[in-house]
Design an enzyme around this catalytic site. Structure first.
Site, PDB file in Angstrom:
ATOM      1  N   GLY A  22       0.773  -1.247   0.000  1.00  0.00           N
ATOM      2  CA  GLY A  22       0.000   0.000   0.000  1.00  0.00           C
ATOM      3  C   GLY A  22       0.796   1.284   0.000  1.00  0.00           C
TER       4      GLY A  22
ATOM      5  N   GLU B 292       3.778   4.230   5.996  1.00  0.00           N
ATOM      6  CA  GLU B 292       2.546   3.456   5.778  1.00  0.00           C
ATOM      7  C   GLU B 292       1.517   4.279   5.022  1.00  0.00           C
ATOM      8  OE1 GLU B 292       1.194   0.752   5.753  1.00  0.00           O
ATOM      9  OE2 GLU B 292       1.520  -0.510   7.500  1.00  0.00           O
ATOM     10  N   ASP B 293       0.637   3.605   4.313  1.00  0.00           N
ATOM     11  CA  ASP B 293      -0.483   4.306   3.681  1.00  0.00           C
ATOM     12  C   ASP B 293      -1.643   4.487   4.649  1.00  0.00           C
ATOM     13  OD1 ASP B 293      -0.784   1.540   3.702  1.00  0.00           O
ATOM     14  OD2 ASP B 293      -2.054   1.502   1.927  1.00  0.00           O
TER      15      ASP B 293
ATOM     16  N   ASP C 230      -5.095   1.195  10.438  1.00  0.00           N
ATOM     17  CA  ASP C 230      -6.495   0.816  10.636  1.00  0.00           C
ATOM     18  C   ASP C 230      -6.631   0.340  12.094  1.00  0.00           C
ATOM     19  OD1 ASP C 230      -9.113   0.059  10.131  1.00  0.00           O
ATOM     20  OD2 ASP C 230      -8.596  -1.753   9.053  1.00  0.00           O
TER      21      ASP C 230
ATOM     22  N   LYS D 157      -7.326   5.728  10.799  1.00  0.00           N
ATOM     23  CA  LYS D 157      -8.747   5.664  11.167  1.00  0.00           C
ATOM     24  C   LYS D 157      -8.834   5.518  12.682  1.00  0.00           C
ATOM     25  CE  LYS D 157     -10.557   3.123   7.155  1.00  0.00           C
ATOM     26  NZ  LYS D 157     -11.030   1.780   6.733  1.00  0.00           N
TER      27      LYS D 157
ATOM     28  N   VAL E 213     -11.551   2.662   2.186  1.00  0.00           N
ATOM     29  CA  VAL E 213     -10.992   3.641   1.257  1.00  0.00           C
ATOM     30  C   VAL E 213     -10.056   2.980   0.247  1.00  0.00           C
ATOM     31  CG1 VAL E 213     -11.220   5.765   2.604  1.00  0.00           C
ATOM     32  CG2 VAL E 213      -9.296   4.229   3.065  1.00  0.00           C
TER      33      VAL E 213
ATOM     34  N   ASP F 159      -6.133  -0.315  -1.707  1.00  0.00           N
ATOM     35  CA  ASP F 159      -6.832  -1.171  -2.671  1.00  0.00           C
ATOM     36  C   ASP F 159      -8.107  -1.775  -2.109  1.00  0.00           C
ATOM     37  OD1 ASP F 159      -5.447  -2.972  -0.816  1.00  0.00           O
ATOM     38  OD2 ASP F 159      -6.080  -4.557  -2.189  1.00  0.00           O
TER      39      ASP F 159
ATOM     40  N   ARG G  70      -5.479   0.909  -6.675  1.00  0.00           N
ATOM     41  CA  ARG G  70      -4.314   1.485  -6.001  1.00  0.00           C
ATOM     42  C   ARG G  70      -3.778   2.719  -6.722  1.00  0.00           C
ATOM     43  NH1 ARG G  70      -2.329  -2.123  -2.048  1.00  0.00           N
ATOM     44  NH2 ARG G  70      -2.558  -4.324  -2.548  1.00  0.00           N
TER      45      ARG G  70
HETATM   46  C1  PRP Z   1      -2.912  -2.368   4.952  1.00  0.00           C
HETATM   47  C2  PRP Z   1      -2.026  -1.156   5.168  1.00  0.00           C
HETATM   48  C3  PRP Z   1      -1.326  -1.450   6.456  1.00  0.00           C
HETATM   49  C4  PRP Z   1      -2.319  -2.327   7.208  1.00  0.00           C
HETATM   50  C5  PRP Z   1      -2.984  -1.520   8.279  1.00  0.00           C
HETATM   51  O1  PRP Z   1      -2.181  -3.366   4.327  1.00  0.00           O
HETATM   52  O2  PRP Z   1      -1.140  -0.964   4.111  1.00  0.00           O
HETATM   53  O3  PRP Z   1      -0.100  -2.128   6.253  1.00  0.00           O
HETATM   54  O4  PRP Z   1      -3.298  -2.757   6.262  1.00  0.00           O
HETATM   55  O5  PRP Z   1      -3.936  -2.297   8.955  1.00  0.00           O
HETATM   56  P1  PRP Z   1      -3.937  -2.478  10.521  1.00  0.00           P
HETATM   57  O6  PRP Z   1      -3.696  -1.135  11.133  1.00  0.00           O
HETATM   58  O7  PRP Z   1      -5.334  -2.994  10.798  1.00  0.00           O
HETATM   59  O8  PRP Z   1      -2.890  -3.471  10.879  1.00  0.00           O
HETATM   60  P2  PRP Z   1      -2.875  -4.675   3.690  1.00  0.00           P
HETATM   61  O9  PRP Z   1      -2.800  -5.809   4.660  1.00  0.00           O
HETATM   62  O10 PRP Z   1      -4.230  -4.310   3.168  1.00  0.00           O
HETATM   63  O11 PRP Z   1      -1.881  -5.031   2.514  1.00  0.00           O
HETATM   64  P3  PRP Z   1      -1.483  -4.182   1.216  1.00  0.00           P
HETATM   65  O12 PRP Z   1      -0.788  -2.919   1.694  1.00  0.00           O
HETATM   66  O13 PRP Z   1      -0.572  -5.096   0.478  1.00  0.00           O
HETATM   67  O14 PRP Z   1      -2.762  -3.858   0.469  1.00  0.00           O
END
Ligand code: PRP
Length: 185
Positions: A47, A102-103, A106, A134, A156, A162, A168
């Site tokens: 991400g 990080e993007d 969550d 968030k 989002v 994604d 993305r």
């Molecule tokens: C997303 C995002 C963070 C993580 C945050 O990655 O890039 O790394 O989730 O979530 P959390 O705070 O609940 O731990 P994802 O697992 O969707 O993988 P990606 O970046 O490859 O899409």
């Protein structure tokens, strides 16, 4: 502007994101000016790749770029708090200033895991930079040193984020229509 059919509305448009990235880069550049060793940016795949590319190109301090890949054990729209390391960084980080990029934060489990993991490698300093967070979803305390935007608890996509690996590369961050992810959960 015509939006893709799964998109409900734009939360952060391209100009707003770019302005904030510029501000974050200026702040980071000021904070790391004059450090003894070059800064290492650690992008969390997948991400963060777009945010990291835009941020890094605006830094005025010497820096190296590295990546780490993680995966939660969750699939689809259901998340879990278990984090798995699937690709580690390549640069040695001991004694170097490290900034995790990080993007999105969550639940916070990924970033909490990364801070624990990198702390154990004894960097000269360790900070985090996330474009979005968030707060309503956080399950654990998280260290947010540089934060782009707090966003509401909606799914989002765009600017690295994604849904099932789609969207993305949208230049903005948008809310997905709830029926799109509810139907697959
Ligand atoms: C997303 C995002 C963070 C993580 C945050 O990655 O890039 O790394 O989730 O979530 P959390 O705070 O609940 O731990 P994802 O697992 O969707 O993988 P990606 O970046 O490859 O899409």
């Amino acid at each position: 502007m015509e939006l893709p059919p799964d998109i409900e509305r734009i939360l952060l448009d391209e100009a707003t994101i770019q302005r904030r990235v510029e501000e974050l880069a200026a702040q980071i550049s000021a904070d790391y000016a004059g450090t003894a060793a070059d800064l290492i940016l650690v992008g969390v795949l997948k991400g963060s790749f777009i945010f990291l590319a835009d941020l890094a190109r605006r830094l005025t301090v010497p820096h190296a770029v590295d990546f780490i890949a993680l995966s939660s054990y969750a699939s689809g729209a259901v998340r879990s708090d278990a984090v798995r390391l699937i690709m580690d960084t390549r640069l040695p980080v001991t004694g170097r200033p490290v900034l995790i990029v990080e993007d999105i934060v969550d639940t916070g489990h990924t970033l909490a895991y990364l801070v624990r993991n990198f702390d154990a490698r004894h960097p000269a300093s360790l900070r985090t930079c996330t474009l979005t967070s968030k707060p309503a979803r956080h399950e654990v305390p998280v260290q947010l040193d540089y934060l782009g935007f707090e966003i509401p608890d909606v799914w989002v996509v765009g600017y690295g984020l994604d849904y099932a690996d789609r969207y993305r590369t949208l230049p903005y961050i948008a809310a997905l229509k709830p029926e799109v992810y509810r139907s697959k959960a």
